[in-house]
Design a protein around this motif. Structure first.
Motif, PDB file in Angstrom:
ATOM      1  N   ALA A  14       0.837  -1.194   0.000  1.00  0.00           N
ATOM      2  CA  ALA A  14       0.000   0.000   0.000  1.00  0.00           C
ATOM      3  C   ALA A  14       0.876   1.250   0.000  1.00  0.00           C
ATOM      4  O   ALA A  14       1.990   1.242   0.554  1.00  0.00           O
ATOM      5  CB  ALA A  14      -0.907   0.012   1.222  1.00  0.00           C
ATOM      6  N   PRO A  15       0.411   2.329  -0.621  1.00  0.00           N
ATOM      7  CA  PRO A  15       1.160   3.594  -0.573  1.00  0.00           C
ATOM      8  C   PRO A  15       1.411   4.030   0.862  1.00  0.00           C
ATOM      9  O   PRO A  15       0.619   3.743   1.773  1.00  0.00           O
ATOM     10  CB  PRO A  15       0.243   4.567  -1.302  1.00  0.00           C
ATOM     11  N   SER A  41       6.200  16.072  -0.017  1.00  0.00           N
ATOM     12  CA  SER A  41       6.090  15.023  -1.024  1.00  0.00           C
ATOM     13  C   SER A  41       7.357  14.191  -0.970  1.00  0.00           C
ATOM     14  O   SER A  41       8.458  14.737  -0.793  1.00  0.00           O
ATOM     15  CB  SER A  41       5.932  15.638  -2.418  1.00  0.00           C
ATOM     16  N   TRP A  42       7.202  12.880  -1.123  1.00  0.00           N
ATOM     17  CA  TRP A  42       8.387  12.020  -1.065  1.00  0.00           C
ATOM     18  C   TRP A  42       9.403  12.389  -2.144  1.00  0.00           C
ATOM     19  O   TRP A  42      10.611  12.207  -1.951  1.00  0.00           O
ATOM     20  CB  TRP A  42       7.989  10.558  -1.218  1.00  0.00           C
ATOM     21  N   ALA A  70      11.586   3.204   2.679  1.00  0.00           N
ATOM     22  CA  ALA A  70      10.729   2.532   1.694  1.00  0.00           C
ATOM     23  C   ALA A  70      11.019   1.033   1.684  1.00  0.00           C
ATOM     24  O   ALA A  70      12.181   0.615   1.757  1.00  0.00           O
ATOM     25  CB  ALA A  70      10.961   3.117   0.308  1.00  0.00           C
ATOM     26  N   PRO A  71       9.981   0.218   1.569  1.00  0.00           N
ATOM     27  CA  PRO A  71      10.203  -1.230   1.544  1.00  0.00           C
ATOM     28  C   PRO A  71      10.880  -1.734   0.274  1.00  0.00           C
ATOM     29  O   PRO A  71      11.423  -2.830   0.251  1.00  0.00           O
ATOM     30  CB  PRO A  71       8.780  -1.799   1.671  1.00  0.00           C
ATOM     31  N   ILE A  72      10.848  -0.926  -0.792  1.00  0.00           N
ATOM     32  CA  ILE A  72      11.514  -1.295  -2.039  1.00  0.00           C
ATOM     33  C   ILE A  72      12.555  -0.230  -2.337  1.00  0.00           C
ATOM     34  O   ILE A  72      12.233   0.946  -2.505  1.00  0.00           O
ATOM     35  CB  ILE A  72      10.518  -1.402  -3.207  1.00  0.00           C
ATOM     36  N   THR A  75       4.879   7.426  -4.130  1.00  0.00           N
ATOM     37  CA  THR A  75       3.975   6.604  -3.315  1.00  0.00           C
ATOM     38  C   THR A  75       4.569   6.221  -1.968  1.00  0.00           C
ATOM     39  O   THR A  75       3.863   5.681  -1.113  1.00  0.00           O
ATOM     40  CB  THR A  75       3.607   5.307  -4.055  1.00  0.00           C
ATOM     41  N   GLY A  76       5.859   6.459  -1.790  1.00  0.00           N
ATOM     42  CA  GLY A  76       6.514   6.056  -0.546  1.00  0.00           C
ATOM     43  C   GLY A  76       6.899   4.594  -0.516  1.00  0.00           C
ATOM     44  O   GLY A  76       7.560   4.145   0.416  1.00  0.00           O
ATOM     45  N   ARG A  77       6.523   3.851  -1.567  1.00  0.00           N
ATOM     46  CA  ARG A  77       6.848   2.421  -1.604  1.00  0.00           C
ATOM     47  C   ARG A  77       8.247   2.164  -2.135  1.00  0.00           C
ATOM     48  O   ARG A  77       8.844   1.123  -1.846  1.00  0.00           O
ATOM     49  CB  ARG A  77       5.828   1.676  -2.486  1.00  0.00           C
TER      50      ARG A  77
END
Length: 250
Positions: A40-41, A49-50, A69-71, A102-104
């Motif tokens: 999820a974002p 903003s990221w 970030a997870p990725i 998205t922060g991902r």
């Protein structure tokens, strides 16, 4: 793609072989990225903003986006590498708007140094604030041929510059290449540029990080990409984007 040959500090005092970047292989391991469930974002801190968040990693890379970030997409790039310039101009805008925002996904760039002129440029893009590293790098990529032409057209003068005292070498090289004027037009004053280029300890650290990390991680050319610490078999956006999605950025 530019093939990497170990850059030694002794090269700053030796004749410089000048030529346009050659294409070669990164010898990527082909393992790709681990599959993951959709992520999820992740909201940026309120009012931010990221894509505007920049942090410096422990490895002296410059990260855009959520530092947790997870990725994590990481690129080894040379500012003198045409394939790196192509990725910066064609892929990074979409990477930022569609994924980093998205922060991902975070995007980190580390410099692999391909000669004294590359070292001077890497020193200069670090000379301002942390946030200016990527915009200044993008300016070099967008104008790469014009930036490098004076270096290749004045090979003898460049080689002579490398015989000067250590705190003068990169300054003179940058003057020959027009680098100081180039960066001055983009907000970095001549005095700032010369101060950074005279910082021998700082520029040696950039070169040493390039050599050490390239050897440890098996980075033989640029651009080379990693997702969550794993070197991937691909260096184009068409190859990288599916791997980000596979890792959960979807």
């Amino acid at each position: 793609m530019t093939t990497f040959r170990k850059f030694t500090l002794a090269a700053l005092a030796a004749p410089l072989t000048l030529g346009l970047a050659a294409c070669g292989s990164t010898d990527a391991d082909g393992e790709g990225a681990t599959s993951g469930e959709p992520i999820a974002p992740i909201a940026a801190p309120e009012g931010t903003s990221w894509t505007d968040v920049v942090t410096v990693s422990e490895s002296d890379g410059y990260i855009i986006g959520n530092p947790d970030a997870p990725i994590k997409l990481m690129e080894y790039a040379s500012l003198t590498c045409p394939a790196c310039a192509a990725f910066a101009m064609s892929a990074v805008p979409e990477l930022k708007t569609e994924y980093v925002s998205t922060g991902r996904v975070s995007y980190e760039m580390r410099n692999q140094i391909h000669g004294p002129h590359d070292l001077a440029l890497a020193t200069l893009v670090r000379c301002g604030t942390d946030a200016s590293f990527h915009p200044l790098s993008d300016q070099v990529f967008a104008n790469q041929q014009a930036v490098l032409n004076p270096i290749f057209q004045n090979a003898e003068a460049v080689e002579q510059s490398l015989t000067l005292p250590e705190n003068q070498r990169l300054i003179r090289l940058a003057e020959i290449g027009g680098f100081i004027d180039f960066f001055a037009a983009r907000g970095l004053s001549g005095d700032q540029a010369r101060t950074c280029l005279a910082d021998v300890e700082a520029y040696k650290t950039i070169a040493e990080n390039s050599n050490t990390q390239s050897q440890e991680l098996g980075v033989s050319g640029t651009p080379t990409f990693f997702i969550n610490g794993r070197k991937i078999d691909g260096n184009s956006w068409a190859q990288i984007e599916p791997l980000l999605q596979q890792a959960g950025a979807r």
